[in-house]
Design a protein around this motif. Structure first.
Motif, PDB file in Angstrom:
ATOM      1  N   ASN A 245       0.822  -1.218   0.000  1.00  0.00           N
ATOM      2  CA  ASN A 245       0.000   0.000   0.000  1.00  0.00           C
ATOM      3  C   ASN A 245       0.849   1.257   0.000  1.00  0.00           C
ATOM      4  OD1 ASN A 245      -2.257  -1.465  -0.167  1.00  0.00           O
ATOM      5  ND2 ASN A 245      -2.904  -1.212   1.967  1.00  0.00           N
ATOM      6  N   THR A 246       2.107   1.121   0.403  1.00  0.00           N
ATOM      7  CA  THR A 246       3.035   2.250   0.324  1.00  0.00           C
ATOM      8  C   THR A 246       4.049   1.923  -0.759  1.00  0.00           C
ATOM      9  OG1 THR A 246       2.805   2.457   2.703  1.00  0.00           O
ATOM     10  CG2 THR A 246       4.576   3.717   1.684  1.00  0.00           C
ATOM     11  N   LEU A 247       4.283   2.899  -1.614  1.00  0.00           N
ATOM     12  CA  LEU A 247       5.187   2.656  -2.746  1.00  0.00           C
ATOM     13  C   LEU A 247       6.639   2.499  -2.283  1.00  0.00           C
ATOM     14  CD1 LEU A 247       5.831   2.708  -5.845  1.00  0.00           C
ATOM     15  CD2 LEU A 247       6.142   5.166  -5.579  1.00  0.00           C
ATOM     16  N   ASP A 248       7.234   1.384  -2.702  1.00  0.00           N
ATOM     17  CA  ASP A 248       8.685   1.203  -2.579  1.00  0.00           C
ATOM     18  C   ASP A 248       9.115   0.710  -3.957  1.00  0.00           C
ATOM     19  OD1 ASP A 248      11.162  -0.227  -2.391  1.00  0.00           O
ATOM     20  OD2 ASP A 248      10.978  -0.198  -0.216  1.00  0.00           O
ATOM     21  N   ALA A 249       9.829   1.553  -4.697  1.00  0.00           N
ATOM     22  CA  ALA A 249      10.092   1.260  -6.113  1.00  0.00           C
ATOM     23  C   ALA A 249      10.817  -0.069  -6.302  1.00  0.00           C
ATOM     24  CB  ALA A 249      10.887   2.402  -6.733  1.00  0.00           C
ATOM     25  N   GLN A 250      11.744  -0.396  -5.402  1.00  0.00           N
ATOM     26  CA  GLN A 250      12.499  -1.651  -5.562  1.00  0.00           C
ATOM     27  C   GLN A 250      11.582  -2.859  -5.363  1.00  0.00           C
ATOM     28  OE1 GLN A 250      15.554  -0.731  -2.660  1.00  0.00           O
ATOM     29  NE2 GLN A 250      17.076  -0.593  -4.295  1.00  0.00           N
ATOM     30  N   VAL A 251      10.748  -2.786  -4.330  1.00  0.00           N
ATOM     31  CA  VAL A 251       9.825  -3.899  -4.050  1.00  0.00           C
ATOM     32  C   VAL A 251       8.793  -4.016  -5.173  1.00  0.00           C
ATOM     33  CG1 VAL A 251       8.030  -4.714  -2.468  1.00  0.00           C
ATOM     34  CG2 VAL A 251      10.146  -3.729  -1.556  1.00  0.00           C
ATOM     35  N   TYR A 252       8.230  -2.876  -5.563  1.00  0.00           N
ATOM     36  CA  TYR A 252       7.231  -2.872  -6.636  1.00  0.00           C
ATOM     37  C   TYR A 252       7.800  -3.501  -7.908  1.00  0.00           C
ATOM     38  CZ  TYR A 252       3.085  -0.232  -5.117  1.00  0.00           C
ATOM     39  OH  TYR A 252       1.903   0.148  -4.550  1.00  0.00           O
ATOM     40  N   ALA A 253       9.029  -3.112  -8.246  1.00  0.00           N
ATOM     41  CA  ALA A 253       9.626  -3.607  -9.492  1.00  0.00           C
ATOM     42  C   ALA A 253       9.772  -5.121  -9.455  1.00  0.00           C
ATOM     43  CB  ALA A 253      10.971  -2.930  -9.734  1.00  0.00           C
ATOM     44  N   LYS A 254      10.214  -5.636  -8.313  1.00  0.00           N
ATOM     45  CA  LYS A 254      10.395  -7.099  -8.194  1.00  0.00           C
ATOM     46  C   LYS A 254       9.049  -7.820  -8.335  1.00  0.00           C
ATOM     47  CE  LYS A 254      14.748  -7.722  -7.536  1.00  0.00           C
ATOM     48  NZ  LYS A 254      15.397  -8.055  -8.800  1.00  0.00           N
ATOM     49  N   VAL A 255       8.029  -7.296  -7.663  1.00  0.00           N
ATOM     50  CA  VAL A 255       6.701  -7.941  -7.718  1.00  0.00           C
ATOM     51  C   VAL A 255       6.139  -7.856  -9.147  1.00  0.00           C
ATOM     52  CG1 VAL A 255       4.329  -7.858  -6.839  1.00  0.00           C
ATOM     53  CG2 VAL A 255       6.252  -7.497  -5.274  1.00  0.00           C
ATOM     54  N   LEU A 256       6.347  -6.709  -9.781  1.00  0.00           N
ATOM     55  CA  LEU A 256       5.835  -6.547 -11.148  1.00  0.00           C
ATOM     56  C   LEU A 256       6.531  -7.476 -12.131  1.00  0.00           C
ATOM     57  CD1 LEU A 256       5.286  -2.695 -11.327  1.00  0.00           C
ATOM     58  CD2 LEU A 256       3.552  -4.448 -11.590  1.00  0.00           C
ATOM     59  N   GLU A 257       7.828  -7.674 -11.940  1.00  0.00           N
ATOM     60  CA  GLU A 257       8.548  -8.618 -12.817  1.00  0.00           C
ATOM     61  C   GLU A 257       7.872  -9.996 -12.763  1.00  0.00           C
ATOM     62  OE1 GLU A 257      12.775  -9.062 -12.077  1.00  0.00           O
ATOM     63  OE2 GLU A 257      12.876  -6.892 -11.788  1.00  0.00           O
ATOM     64  N   GLU A 258       7.573 -10.425 -11.531  1.00  0.00           N
ATOM     65  CA  GLU A 258       6.910 -11.728 -11.368  1.00  0.00           C
ATOM     66  C   GLU A 258       5.520 -11.710 -11.989  1.00  0.00           C
ATOM     67  OE1 GLU A 258       8.440 -14.440 -10.399  1.00  0.00           O
ATOM     68  OE2 GLU A 258      10.174 -13.119 -10.258  1.00  0.00           O
ATOM     69  N   ALA A 259       4.828 -10.594 -11.831  1.00  0.00           N
ATOM     70  CA  ALA A 259       3.466 -10.480 -12.382  1.00  0.00           C
ATOM     71  C   ALA A 259       3.498 -10.562 -13.908  1.00  0.00           C
ATOM     72  CB  ALA A 259       2.825  -9.166 -11.933  1.00  0.00           C
TER      73      ALA A 259
ATOM     74  N   ALA B 127       5.044 -13.600  -3.880  1.00  0.00           N
ATOM     75  CA  ALA B 127       5.694 -13.249  -2.602  1.00  0.00           C
ATOM     76  C   ALA B 127       6.257 -11.835  -2.704  1.00  0.00           C
ATOM     77  CB  ALA B 127       6.811 -14.246  -2.309  1.00  0.00           C
ATOM     78  N   VAL B 128       6.046 -11.067  -1.645  1.00  0.00           N
ATOM     79  CA  VAL B 128       6.544  -9.682  -1.623  1.00  0.00           C
ATOM     80  C   VAL B 128       7.893  -9.671  -0.910  1.00  0.00           C
ATOM     81  CG1 VAL B 128       6.072  -7.335  -0.814  1.00  0.00           C
ATOM     82  CG2 VAL B 128       4.184  -8.792  -1.600  1.00  0.00           C
ATOM     83  N   PRO B 129       8.958  -9.275  -1.610  1.00  0.00           N
ATOM     84  CA  PRO B 129      10.268  -9.279  -0.956  1.00  0.00           C
ATOM     85  C   PRO B 129      10.343  -8.240   0.164  1.00  0.00           C
ATOM     86  CG  PRO B 129      10.440  -8.319  -3.151  1.00  0.00           C
ATOM     87  CD  PRO B 129       9.028  -8.790  -2.996  1.00  0.00           C
ATOM     88  N   ALA B 130      11.235  -8.479   1.111  1.00  0.00           N
ATOM     89  CA  ALA B 130      11.383  -7.532   2.226  1.00  0.00           C
ATOM     90  C   ALA B 130      11.942  -6.215   1.692  1.00  0.00           C
ATOM     91  CB  ALA B 130      12.327  -8.120   3.263  1.00  0.00           C
ATOM     92  N   ALA B 131      11.402  -5.121   2.211  1.00  0.00           N
ATOM     93  CA  ALA B 131      11.882  -3.806   1.778  1.00  0.00           C
ATOM     94  C   ALA B 131      13.245  -3.519   2.414  1.00  0.00           C
ATOM     95  CB  ALA B 131      10.878  -2.745   2.204  1.00  0.00           C
ATOM     96  N   ARG B 132      14.089  -2.812   1.640  1.00  0.00           N
ATOM     97  CA  ARG B 132      15.391  -2.445   2.212  1.00  0.00           C
ATOM     98  C   ARG B 132      15.298  -1.135   2.996  1.00  0.00           C
ATOM     99  NH1 ARG B 132      19.072  -3.401  -3.074  1.00  0.00           N
ATOM    100  NH2 ARG B 132      18.238  -5.428  -3.579  1.00  0.00           N
ATOM    101  N   VAL B 133      14.237  -0.388   2.727  1.00  0.00           N
ATOM    102  CA  VAL B 133      14.007   0.837   3.505  1.00  0.00           C
ATOM    103  C   VAL B 133      12.597   0.774   4.074  1.00  0.00           C
ATOM    104  CG1 VAL B 133      15.579   2.345   2.227  1.00  0.00           C
ATOM    105  CG2 VAL B 133      13.219   2.072   1.442  1.00  0.00           C
ATOM    106  N   LYS B 134      12.389   1.462   5.172  1.00  0.00           N
ATOM    107  CA  LYS B 134      11.064   1.449   5.796  1.00  0.00           C
ATOM    108  C   LYS B 134      10.598   2.884   5.970  1.00  0.00           C
ATOM    109  CE  LYS B 134       8.869  -0.890   9.766  1.00  0.00           C
ATOM    110  NZ  LYS B 134       7.777  -0.038   9.954  1.00  0.00           N
ATOM    111  N   VAL B 135       9.389   3.190   5.504  1.00  0.00           N
ATOM    112  CA  VAL B 135       8.823   4.526   5.707  1.00  0.00           C
ATOM    113  C   VAL B 135       8.265   4.563   7.125  1.00  0.00           C
ATOM    114  CG1 VAL B 135       7.097   6.185   4.920  1.00  0.00           C
ATOM    115  CG2 VAL B 135       8.264   4.726   3.260  1.00  0.00           C
ATOM    116  N   THR B 136       8.785   5.423   7.956  1.00  0.00           N
ATOM    117  CA  THR B 136       8.343   5.452   9.359  1.00  0.00           C
ATOM    118  C   THR B 136       7.254   6.504   9.577  1.00  0.00           C
ATOM    119  OG1 THR B 136      10.181   6.916   9.830  1.00  0.00           O
ATOM    120  CG2 THR B 136      10.501   4.576  10.325  1.00  0.00           C
ATOM    121  N   ALA B 137       7.230   7.546   8.745  1.00  0.00           N
ATOM    122  CA  ALA B 137       6.193   8.565   8.888  1.00  0.00           C
ATOM    123  C   ALA B 137       6.064   9.319   7.572  1.00  0.00           C
ATOM    124  CB  ALA B 137       6.553   9.545   9.996  1.00  0.00           C
ATOM    125  N   VAL B 138       4.863   9.795   7.285  1.00  0.00           N
ATOM    126  CA  VAL B 138       4.651  10.633   6.102  1.00  0.00           C
ATOM    127  C   VAL B 138       4.083  11.961   6.592  1.00  0.00           C
ATOM    128  CG1 VAL B 138       3.390  10.887   3.926  1.00  0.00           C
ATOM    129  CG2 VAL B 138       4.198   8.632   4.629  1.00  0.00           C
TER     130      VAL B 138
END
Ligand code: FAD
Length: 317
Positions: free
Chosen positions: A68-82, A176-187
């Motif tokens: 639900n929160t954009l992480d470009a690296q995670v999104y790209a990996k999931v999209l490749e699989e999709a 499977a959603v790979p673990a994010a390398r960064v975490k958004v703690t607040a917006v």
């Protein structure tokens, strides 16, 4: 074989750029005589079956809250699989902030050719030649994508969104959603009432406003129009306004339906960020200001006289 169209969203809402991308992708699928499918990562409040009205027969979803929160690296990996699991051979993104962050990663991961900033449907009679905007919209290039999988990001406001009839099925993808390398703690939301890149209307001020103390007239007009506020670069450089409002070649690129420029000269670097706006209105006291050449409507006059009157009239509507 199918065209897979990426649906961008934030705060539970599908972004308006996605409706244009869906129409473009569905038309491309029709041209190629293949299926048009969409892909959404995470969850939204919108009913996904209604996206059928833009021409897609199926919406694939990876229903995982982590997306639900954009992480470009995670999104790209999931999209490749999709892409692999749906067998898509063309992937379409909007060339907005999200698309810019993900499309190139997906293309690299899939060893696919990418055209970023497409402005029209590809010529598929002679290969797969995509017209794209270059030099900040000053010229066009025709680029042939020769790879098996092709990735396109569409410049916002380049293609007419058409909503017709129809519903789409929704297909859950188990990826499977790979673990994010960064975490958004607040917006912390710092922009005005309306996000600049999503706004239908943008009211923008330049050095002609004379100082930050005069920004009330820009904000009042923006409020009356439910618009986002923006500014020229010197305004942000002088700390009259925050840098995330700076529009242009070195700032944010916007493509609203209406861009209202107040006391902005219209330097080429500013125009590079706004020239995809559908309608441009310029108010400037100098009739020779270059912005008037790019304007659909222009008022030669003093912003301090005209803008409050304009706001009052709009409030009466
Ligand atoms: P000015 O050029 O000072 O123009 C002010 C305008 O206000 C004038 O046209 C004047 O007639 C009008 N005016 C004054 N008083 C009034 C009044 N009372 N009522 C009505 N009109 C009035 N600029 C950007 O905006 N975005 C960028 O991304 C950007 N990137 C750049 C990158 C590079 C490498 C360089 C060299 C420059 C860049 N610039 C950028 C700067 C750009 O060249 C211009 O200097 C800048 O856009 C001018 O800002 P402005 O129009 O607000 O100010």
């Amino acid at each position: 074989m199918s065209v897979l169209i990426f649906i961008d969203h934030a705060d539970g809402q599908i972004k308006k750029a996605s409706f244009e991308t869906l129409t473009y992708g569905a038309d491309l699928a029709r041209q190629l005589n293949v299926a048009a499918e969409a892909i959404i990562l995470g969850t939204v409040n919108d009913d996904l079956t209604t996206l059928g009205k833009y021409g897609v027969t199926k919406v694939n979803q990876v229903n995982n809250e982590a997306l639900n929160t954009l992480d470009a690296q995670v999104y790209a990996k999931v999209l490749e699989e999709a892409v692999k699991s749906t067998g898509a051979n063309v992937v379409v993104f909007s060339h907005n902030q999200t698309g810019k962050a993900i499309a190139s990663r997906v293309a690299a991961g899939l060893k696919a050719g990418l055209v970023a900033g497409a402005v029209a449907l590809p010529d598929t009679a002679n290969g797969f030649v995509v017209k794209k905007s270059v030099f900040s919209g000053k010229a066009f290039a025709n680029v042939n994508i020769a790879s098996d999988i092709k990735v396109i990001s569409l410049n916002p406001n380049s293609y007419k969104t058409i909503a017709g009839e129809g519903t789409s099925s929704v297909n859950q993808l188990n990826i499977a959603v790979p673990a994010a390398r960064v975490k958004v703690t607040a917006v912390n939301k710092v922009s005005g009432e309306v996000p600049l890149t999503e706004a239908e209307i943008v009211v923008s001020g330049g050095r002609g406003l004379k100082g930050p103390e005069n920004w009330g007239i820009v904000e009042d007009l923006a409020h009356a129009l439910h618009a986002a506020t923006a500014c020229s670069r010197p305004v942000a450089d002088s700390h009259w306004r925050p840098h995330h409002e700076h529009v242009g070649q070195t700032g944010v690129q916007v493509a609203p339906n209406l861009y209202i420029a107040l006391g902005i000269s219209g330097a080429i670097q500013h125009l590079a960020g706004v020239n995809r706006s559908k309608t441009i209105v310029v108010i400037n006291k100098d009739a020779e200001a270059p912005f008037f050449k790019a304007a659909d409507y222009g008022i030669v006059g003093d912003v301090f006289e005209i803008v409050p009157k304009l706001t009052e009239e709009i409030k009466k509507l």
